[in-house]
Design an enzyme around this catalytic site. Structure first.
Site, mmCIF file in Angstrom:
data_model
loop_
_atom_site.group_PDB
_atom_site.id
_atom_site.type_symbol
_atom_site.label_atom_id
_atom_site.label_comp_id
_atom_site.label_asym_id
_atom_site.label_seq_id
_atom_site.Cartn_x
_atom_site.Cartn_y
_atom_site.Cartn_z
ATOM 1 N N ARG A 169 1.493 -24.197 1.878
ATOM 2 C CA ARG A 169 0.069 -23.921 1.629
ATOM 3 C C ARG A 169 -0.398 -24.746 0.425
ATOM 4 N NH1 ARG A 169 -1.112 -18.649 4.189
ATOM 5 N NH2 ARG A 169 0.019 -18.970 6.134
ATOM 6 N N GLU A 205 -2.687 -24.492 -1.587
ATOM 7 C CA GLU A 205 -3.704 -23.697 -2.295
ATOM 8 C C GLU A 205 -3.431 -23.808 -3.787
ATOM 9 O OE1 GLU A 205 -3.769 -20.013 0.937
ATOM 10 O OE2 GLU A 205 -2.279 -20.066 -0.664
ATOM 11 N N ARG A 232 1.485 -14.088 -6.921
ATOM 12 C CA ARG A 232 1.607 -13.805 -5.483
ATOM 13 C C ARG A 232 1.756 -15.074 -4.649
ATOM 14 N NH1 ARG A 232 -3.496 -12.534 -4.436
ATOM 15 N NH2 ARG A 232 -3.027 -12.068 -2.262
ATOM 16 N N HIS A 233 1.494 -16.199 -5.271
ATOM 17 C CA HIS A 233 1.394 -17.415 -4.469
ATOM 18 C C HIS A 233 2.427 -18.483 -4.822
ATOM 19 C CE1 HIS A 233 -2.652 -15.705 -3.816
ATOM 20 N NE2 HIS A 233 -2.497 -16.242 -2.613
ATOM 21 N N GLU A 256 -0.385 -7.143 0.221
ATOM 22 C CA GLU A 256 -0.230 -7.606 1.595
ATOM 23 C C GLU A 256 1.074 -8.378 1.751
ATOM 24 O OE1 GLU A 256 -2.955 -10.785 2.619
ATOM 25 O OE2 GLU A 256 -1.551 -11.362 4.181
ATOM 26 N N SER A 315 0.426 -10.474 8.091
ATOM 27 C CA SER A 315 -0.777 -10.380 8.915
ATOM 28 C C SER A 315 -0.336 -10.378 10.364
ATOM 29 C CB SER A 315 -1.677 -11.589 8.678
ATOM 30 O OG SER A 315 -2.149 -11.553 7.355
ATOM 31 N N ARG A 346 7.387 -12.436 -0.363
ATOM 32 C CA ARG A 346 6.608 -11.296 -0.871
ATOM 33 C C ARG A 346 7.294 -9.971 -0.547
ATOM 34 N NH1 ARG A 346 0.245 -12.709 0.088
ATOM 35 N NH2 ARG A 346 0.185 -14.482 -1.331
HETATM 36 P P1 ATP Z 1 -3.286 -14.466 0.574
HETATM 37 O O1 ATP Z 1 -4.658 -13.999 0.933
HETATM 38 O O2 ATP Z 1 -2.514 -13.497 -0.253
HETATM 39 O O3 ATP Z 1 -3.258 -15.838 -0.006
HETATM 40 P P2 ATP Z 1 -3.066 -15.011 3.344
HETATM 41 O O4 ATP Z 1 -3.995 -13.989 3.886
HETATM 42 O O5 ATP Z 1 -3.501 -16.418 3.248
HETATM 43 O O6 ATP Z 1 -2.481 -14.532 1.921
HETATM 44 P P3 ATP Z 1 -1.542 -15.248 5.689
HETATM 45 O O7 ATP Z 1 -2.115 -16.555 5.997
HETATM 46 O O8 ATP Z 1 -1.977 -14.101 6.471
HETATM 47 O O9 ATP Z 1 -1.736 -14.940 4.147
HETATM 48 O O10 ATP Z 1 0.046 -15.389 5.699
HETATM 49 C C1 ATP Z 1 0.918 -14.402 6.192
HETATM 50 C C2 ATP Z 1 1.863 -13.934 5.108
HETATM 51 O O11 ATP Z 1 2.452 -15.042 4.451
HETATM 52 C C3 ATP Z 1 1.192 -13.172 3.982
HETATM 53 O O12 ATP Z 1 1.049 -11.840 4.294
HETATM 54 C C4 ATP Z 1 2.159 -13.350 2.867
HETATM 55 O O13 ATP Z 1 3.261 -12.475 2.998
HETATM 56 C C5 ATP Z 1 2.664 -14.741 3.082
HETATM 57 N N1 ATP Z 1 1.941 -15.711 2.249
HETATM 58 C C6 ATP Z 1 0.751 -16.273 2.508
HETATM 59 N N2 ATP Z 1 0.396 -17.142 1.562
HETATM 60 C C7 ATP Z 1 1.415 -17.138 0.660
HETATM 61 C C8 ATP Z 1 1.658 -17.854 -0.549
HETATM 62 N N3 ATP Z 1 0.806 -18.760 -1.004
HETATM 63 N N4 ATP Z 1 2.810 -17.612 -1.213
HETATM 64 C C9 ATP Z 1 3.698 -16.714 -0.752
HETATM 65 N N5 ATP Z 1 3.530 -16.019 0.397
HETATM 66 C C10 ATP Z 1 2.410 -16.214 1.096
#
Ligand code: ATP
Length: 554
Positions: free
Chosen positions: A344, A346, A352-353, A476, A479, A528
């Protein structure tokens, strides 16, 4: 006139070398002053020799070794290809050390955790193997000077902590249990000790500091004065004198970070959870597959993708295996899963990320209802409790946490997104926990604006989707959703700006034009699940090598 070897004339009467000094007379005779000096010198020499003889006699009488030759010199030093241990030596691991080893000559390969001289004749050493398996070792000089000499005692007692050694010794029972070591009922009496290149005298971080809770997770360098303040807050209630270190210091000293027992057990729990996930899904008939990491277009059409040059074109790192799971279902599999890296791009600098994490993804055919999609993380957490009880207890001794509350299997708390939001806002997470007696819950029916275009809308309320998130300790972790193709509004997603005719998306959309069963699935971030289950302060602690917007090393 007789001449001595170097050709100087020798006084025929006295046998003295003809003096050249001003103290000598012109005719070669010795002045009174010089004679007195020579006499005093001779006396001094004689006294010295007498004392040396006395010492040697005393040493011989007490049976101690001669100082000149080190009879144990082959029993210690740098390990080389010629280093030899005794042929009858038994290899041991501290974890399995038992009564059967008492009195036996054994070989142990381990790290020096601590070494100190008790006296010139005896040193105490703590040796540590993987985890925190440690044992006390005694190195005592033998009266005969072998197999252990005083120089050997001094050498072993001065080895830098965190050096790696190979030792030979005899297993013995200590007079009383050794409280400072995990192996408390046995000790090792070392007779040989060889070292791999020694650890530096000053480490960037000590193992004791690495075993403390991490003081600060900022990716930025903290100014020294601020850092001290933060460290002292984190040190409250901890043993004095051992400062906690920041995540940056841990990562800059990755080897010592990895040697800390808390990091090792977090890694073990993580590995166990991953295996449980695999085991659970295979048990339910899911087939494992391997999606690609390199793809031609952003997987979900979003902007958060890493782009890299790919011959004459661009390629991207997959931000989700979503399309590939669905291809597997369209390709005739009833249920599939994958475990692998997800990327990602981001710029989220939060606990959390990460920019790379491990995704546990699954997809399955739906027969009647999208809620059939397994909430597997729930089961994994429950089973981890039984399988990793010791490891969890150890993590808690460093990062305290309350027991993770789980409802009975099949009785998970499932609220709509709207209900959950309201409850959490009005009553707060603690009340929510007390009310439902759970740290795991599901929020269902996410608004369609918060879900990708391929999440199926609720036929009874088109404003929401048949999509839900799983939460652990109010965070979270997953998903899940029922999916449809080509997606809402024919595949175009006004919220995410995705054009179904765009390269990459078009190919995927085309696959689902027809002949595909209803299906749903989800993606869990392993990085996570582990920290939130253990109530760790950051996902960076559960990752082997955290990748963040500011950190690509080590
Ligand atoms: P967030 O809103 O917390 O950035 P997201 O809604 O983008 O997460 P999803 O795209 O639904 O997350 O990804 C599914 C799962 O992958 C999440 O529930 C989480 O456990 C994990 N995840 C997502 N982005 C990250 C990240 N940047 N770092 C670690 N784990 C992640």
């Amino acid at each position: 006139m007789p001449r001595q070897k170097d050709g100087l004339p020798v006084n025929s009467l006295s046998g003295c070398v003809r003096p050249r000094s001003p103290e000598g007379g012109e005719d070669g005779t010795i002045s009174k002053k010089a004679a007195k000096k020579a006499e005093a010198k001779a006396k001094k020499e004689a006294e010295k020799a007498r004392r040396a003889a006395e010492r040697a006699a005393a040493a011989a009488a007490s049976g101690s070794q001669a100082q000149t030759e080190d009879l144990a010199k082959d029993n210690y030093g740098q390990e080389t290809h010629e280093t030899k241990l005794s042929p009858d030596v038994v290899e041991i691991n501290l974890k399995t050390l038992g009564e059967e080893h008492v009195g036996k000559k054994v070989e142990l390969r381990a790290w020096i955790q601590n070494a100190r001289m008790q006296s010139a004749k005896i040193a105490f050493v703590e040796l540590r193997e993987e985890g925190n398996w440690s044992i006390q070792d005694v190195v005592a000089a033998s009266p005969e000077g072998t197999p252990v000499s005083r120089p050997m005692v001094k050498w072993v007692g001065s080895i830098n902590p965190e050096s790696f050694v190979v030792v030979e010794g005899t297993v013995q029972k200590p007079l009383e249990p050794v409280k400072s070591c995990r192996v408390s009922n046995y000790e090792l009496h070392i007779t040989k000790c060889f070292i791999h290149p020694a650890a530096p005298a000053v480490l960037g971080m000590t193992l004791a500091a690495a075993n403390r809770p991490i003081a600060n997770f900022s990716d930025e360098d903290v100014p020294v004065d601020q850092g001290v303040e933060k460290l002292s807050i984190a040190s409250a209630g901890e043993p004095a004198g051992i400062p906690a270190a920041s995540m940056l210091t841990h990562l800059d000293n990755i080897v010592i970070h990895k040697r800390s027992v808390v990091q090792q057990v977090i890694a073990d729990i993580r590995a166990e959870m991953k295996e449980l996930y695999r085991f659970y899904l295979r048990y339910h008939g899911f087939k494992e597959f391997q999606p690609p990491c390199l793809i031609a277009a952003a997987s979900e059409g979003g902007a958060n993708v890493f782009r890299l040059p790919y011959f004459e074109k661009d390629a991207y790192f997959a931000q989700s295996p979503q399309f590939y799971k669905q291809i597997e279902i369209a390709g005739g599999r009833k249920s599939v899963f994958s475990i692998g890296p997800v990327f990602r791009a981001e710029n989220s600098n939060t606990p959390r990320h990460m920019t790379e994490f491990t995704g546990l993804d699954m997809e399955m055919e739906i027969k009647k209802d999208y809620r059939e999609v397994l909430t597997s993380s729930f089961t994994c957490s429950g089973t981890s409790k039984e399988r990793c009880a010791d490891e969890i207890a150890l993590v808690r001794s460093v990062y305290p946490s309350e027991e993770f509350l789980l409802p009975e299997p099949g009785k998970e708390v499932r609220l709509t997104f709207a209900e959950g939001q309201k409850l959490l806002r009005e009553e707060g997470p603690e009340e929510f926990r007390n009310k439902y007696n759970t740290d795991f819950y599901v929020l269902d029916k996410f608004p369609e604006s918060a879900r990708p275009f391929y999440a199926k809308e609720d036929p009874t309320n088109r404003k929401v989707t048949n999509a839900y998130d799983l939460f652990m300790r109010d965070q979270e972790i997953c998903s899940e959703a029922a999916y449809q193709r080509p997606g809402r509004a024919g595949g175009a997603d006004p919220h995410q700006g995705i054009d179904p005719a765009s390269p990459g998306i078009k190919e995927d959309v085309d696959i689902f034009r027809g002949g595909v069963p209803a299906h749903g699935g989800g993606g869990i971030g392993l990085d996570r699940v582990v920290p939130w289950y253990l109530n760790l302060p950051s996902v960076h602690l559960a990752a082997f090598y955290p990748r963040t917007p500011k950190r690509l090393l080590p």
